[in-house]
Design a protein around this motif. Structure first.
Motif, mmCIF file in Angstrom:
data_model
loop_
_atom_site.group_PDB
_atom_site.id
_atom_site.type_symbol
_atom_site.label_atom_id
_atom_site.label_comp_id
_atom_site.label_asym_id
_atom_site.label_seq_id
_atom_site.Cartn_x
_atom_site.Cartn_y
_atom_site.Cartn_z
ATOM 1 N N ASP A 140 0.852 -1.208 0.000
ATOM 2 C CA ASP A 140 0.000 0.000 0.000
ATOM 3 C C ASP A 140 0.873 1.237 0.000
ATOM 4 O OD1 ASP A 140 0.982 0.249 2.539
ATOM 5 O OD2 ASP A 140 -0.888 -0.276 3.565
ATOM 6 N N GLY A 141 0.201 2.396 0.105
ATOM 7 C CA GLY A 141 0.951 3.659 0.036
ATOM 8 C C GLY A 141 1.941 3.839 1.153
ATOM 9 N N GLU A 142 1.761 3.145 2.267
ATOM 10 C CA GLU A 142 2.690 3.267 3.401
ATOM 11 C C GLU A 142 3.756 2.190 3.369
ATOM 12 O OE1 GLU A 142 0.343 3.112 6.881
ATOM 13 O OE2 GLU A 142 -0.632 5.039 6.546
ATOM 14 N N GLY A 143 3.758 1.372 2.293
ATOM 15 C CA GLY A 143 4.764 0.328 2.155
ATOM 16 C C GLY A 143 4.428 -0.928 2.911
ATOM 17 N N LYS A 144 3.155 -1.055 3.380
ATOM 18 C CA LYS A 144 2.762 -2.256 4.106
ATOM 19 C C LYS A 144 2.251 -3.300 3.113
ATOM 20 C CE LYS A 144 1.462 0.130 8.347
ATOM 21 N NZ LYS A 144 0.375 0.404 9.299
ATOM 22 N N LEU A 145 2.472 -4.561 3.427
ATOM 23 C CA LEU A 145 2.069 -5.677 2.557
ATOM 24 C C LEU A 145 0.551 -5.784 2.538
ATOM 25 C CD1 LEU A 145 3.204 -8.059 0.880
ATOM 26 C CD2 LEU A 145 2.977 -9.461 2.945
ATOM 27 N N VAL A 146 -0.011 -5.887 1.313
ATOM 28 C CA VAL A 146 -1.466 -6.036 1.147
ATOM 29 C C VAL A 146 -1.758 -7.517 0.929
ATOM 30 C CG1 VAL A 146 -3.498 -5.431 -0.229
ATOM 31 C CG2 VAL A 146 -1.690 -3.733 0.184
ATOM 32 N N THR A 147 -2.523 -8.101 1.850
ATOM 33 C CA THR A 147 -2.865 -9.528 1.748
ATOM 34 C C THR A 147 -4.350 -9.749 1.600
ATOM 35 O OG1 THR A 147 -3.006 -9.722 4.131
ATOM 36 C CG2 THR A 147 -0.862 -10.142 3.134
ATOM 37 N N SER A 148 -5.137 -8.672 1.737
ATOM 38 C CA SER A 148 -6.596 -8.818 1.642
ATOM 39 C C SER A 148 -7.178 -7.563 1.028
ATOM 40 C CB SER A 148 -7.198 -9.060 3.027
ATOM 41 O OG SER A 148 -8.599 -9.031 2.978
ATOM 42 N N ALA A 149 -8.276 -7.738 0.257
ATOM 43 C CA ALA A 149 -8.938 -6.588 -0.366
ATOM 44 C C ALA A 149 -9.584 -5.704 0.682
ATOM 45 C CB ALA A 149 -9.985 -7.083 -1.365
ATOM 46 N N ASP A 150 -9.827 -6.265 1.860
ATOM 47 C CA ASP A 150 -10.440 -5.458 2.916
ATOM 48 C C ASP A 150 -9.525 -4.346 3.393
ATOM 49 O OD1 ASP A 150 -12.746 -6.883 2.892
ATOM 50 O OD2 ASP A 150 -12.115 -8.311 4.452
ATOM 51 N N SER A 151 -8.210 -4.506 3.189
ATOM 52 C CA SER A 151 -7.266 -3.543 3.742
ATOM 53 C C SER A 151 -7.067 -2.324 2.866
ATOM 54 C CB SER A 151 -5.918 -4.238 3.987
ATOM 55 O OG SER A 151 -5.397 -4.701 2.761
ATOM 56 N N VAL A 152 -7.730 -2.267 1.688
ATOM 57 C CA VAL A 152 -7.588 -1.103 0.789
ATOM 58 C C VAL A 152 -8.967 -0.592 0.426
ATOM 59 C CG1 VAL A 152 -5.371 -1.893 -0.106
ATOM 60 C CG2 VAL A 152 -7.465 -2.594 -1.231
ATOM 61 N N GLU A 153 -8.993 0.633 -0.052
ATOM 62 C CA GLU A 153 -10.229 1.253 -0.519
ATOM 63 C C GLU A 153 -10.057 1.693 -1.958
ATOM 64 O OE1 GLU A 153 -12.896 1.257 1.221
ATOM 65 O OE2 GLU A 153 -11.981 0.509 3.098
ATOM 66 N N GLU A 154 -11.173 1.937 -2.618
ATOM 67 C CA GLU A 154 -11.112 2.425 -4.000
ATOM 68 C C GLU A 154 -10.391 3.755 -4.030
ATOM 69 O OE1 GLU A 154 -14.962 2.577 -5.712
ATOM 70 O OE2 GLU A 154 -15.375 0.430 -5.469
#
Length: 447
Positions: free
Chosen positions: A408-422
């Motif tokens: 993500d924008g903070e450099g954290k690993l994205v493992t689920s769609a719940d953790s991001v928004e449109e």
């Protein structure tokens, strides 16, 4: 009309006959009063107190009786406030005063200027009165007693110069101390005015001491006298003197009379000595003790040094003897071993030993090389296995199989769609390079 003409016959010659003119009562009383007050202007009288009374004005009125006669006495308030002993009926006292003749009544009385107890009973009563008064004020408290200096150098003495007490003090100090100096303040030690004389001498020594430099100051004072009757020692029971002793800036030793004599001065002083000689012994004792100690210590040190030298000499002789014997034994042992070794040491023997050592060295070198090679091969094989395991577990290996890593924008690993928004910005890492992406839509789906 003069007194002498009043008391002598007044003669008038008339017709050859002497005619004596009679005196008036006033003239007679005037003459009697003049002669009495002149001839008895200061007298000492001793007797028993009778009819003692303290008037509202503060004056004392009483009579002195000797069993046969008595005389009325008055001690005015301005005088009796200085007298620390209050008389009472039935005790013997000694008074100094002057005769007053009351001309109008033709009566005489004794105007008392000073008063002191006389006889054992009166002295004991007076002593007890003064003692209790000062004790109530705390003048005898042990906390007020000052310690005497450790090593007194200068001593002040208050006594009479001609008495035995001063001679005894000088004799003891001269005999027992080599560096103690004495300063005498002479004073009366008995009789009228003795207490005040002692007090003035005590004050004078304190005044004198204040003007001295530190090295010359007095260390202790001795106040006292030789033995005598209770009346002779009474000056040292004076209350004013006791207060002066307590107020002294210099520690005071009281040395009055003999061991059985006890005075107020003994109680109030910082230290009591049984006699003047004992007082001198107290101030001189430390120096005498120190000198005796140093002389004894000197002798002990000398004997110890002699004994030490004797012990060291004996130990040195024994050690030298042991060293010679040990050296001889060592030399013998070394010589024997040398001879034994020399007998065994030959050219052929040395060559054979060298050959054996050479063969052993070659064998050890071969074994070392073989062991090192085997260890290298074993470690190389283990390294290959561990490398393969690491490659299998590496995220990069997964990327090489077509997978990617999304951050993500903070450099954290994205493992689920719940953790991001449109609209969130994402970074996708591939095997080669990275992609910047934006979330347009998301499908949470099921796990």
């Amino acid at each position: 009309m003069s007194g002498s003409t009043l008391f002598d016959a007044i003669l008038q010659e008339e017709g050859g006959e002497d005619v004596r003119r009679p005196m008036t009562v006033s003239e007679l009383n005037l003459e009697i009063g003049a002669r009495l007050e002149r001839d008895f202007s200061s007298v000492w009288v001793e007797g028993e107190v009778v009819g003692f009374n303290v008037a509202a004005s503060g004056h004392w009125y009483f009579s002195l009786n000797d069993g046969t006669s008595q005389i009325r006495c008055a001690c005015w308030k301005g005088t009796n406030f200085r007298i620390r002993f209050r008389p009472k009926n039935g005790i013997s006292i000694r008074v100094r005063g002057r005769i007053n003749f009351w001309r109008e009544r033709g009566e005489i009385s004794l105007s008392v200027d000073s008063l002191e107890p006389s006889g054992e009973g009166a002295l004991a009563a007076a002593f007890q009165q003064i003692y209790e008064r000062l004790d109530r004020e705390g003048l005898f408290s042990p906390e007020l007693k000052r310690p005497l200096p450790f090593f007194p150098r200068r001593i002040g003495v208050v006594t009479t110069k001609s008495g035995a007490a001063f001679h005894d003090i000088l004799t003891v100090i001269t005999r027992r101390a080599r560096s103690v100096s004495v300063v005498l303040a002479p004073a009366l030690v008995q009789g009228e005015g003795a207490a005040d004389s002692i007090r003035r001498a005590l004050v004078a020594l304190n005044d004198y001491n204040r003007g001295l430099d530190k090295a010359s100051k007095l260390d202790v004072l001795i106040v006292g006298r030789g033995g005598g009757s209770p009346e002779d020692l009474w000056a040292f029971n004076d209350e004013t003197l006791a207060r002066a002793i307590r107020a002294s800036e210099i520690p005071v030793i009281s040395a009055v009379g003999h061991e059985i004599d006890t005075t107020i001065a003994d109680h109030v002083a910082d230290r009591r000595a049984a006699t003047p000689s004992d007082a001198a012994a107290i101030v001189a004792a430390l120096e005498e003790d120190l000198i005796a100690y140093f002389e004894s210590a000197e002798e002990r040190i000398f004997n110890a040094i002699e004994n030490k030298f004797a012990t060291l000499d004996a130990a040195h002789s024994l050690a030298f003897e042991r060293l010679v014997n040990a050296s001889t034994a060592i030399c013998s042992t070394v010589t024997r071993r040398y001879l034994e070794a020399a007998g065994k040491l030959t050219i052929d023997g040395v060559r054979a030993r060298v050959e054996r050592l050479k063969a052993r060295s070659e064998m050890l070198s071969h074994r070392l090389a073989a062991g090192a090679n085997a260890t290298f091969v074993k470690n190389q094989t283990r390294f290959g296995v561990m490398t393969a395991k690491l490659d299998a577990l590496s995220p990069l290996a997964a990327l090489s199989r077509g997978y990617s890593v999304t951050l993500d924008g903070e450099g954290k690993l994205v493992t689920s769609a719940d953790s991001v928004e449109e609209g969130d910005k994402l970074k996708i890492r591939l095997k080669k390079g990275t992609l910047d992406a934006e979330v347009l839509a998301k499908d949470v789906g099921s796990e």
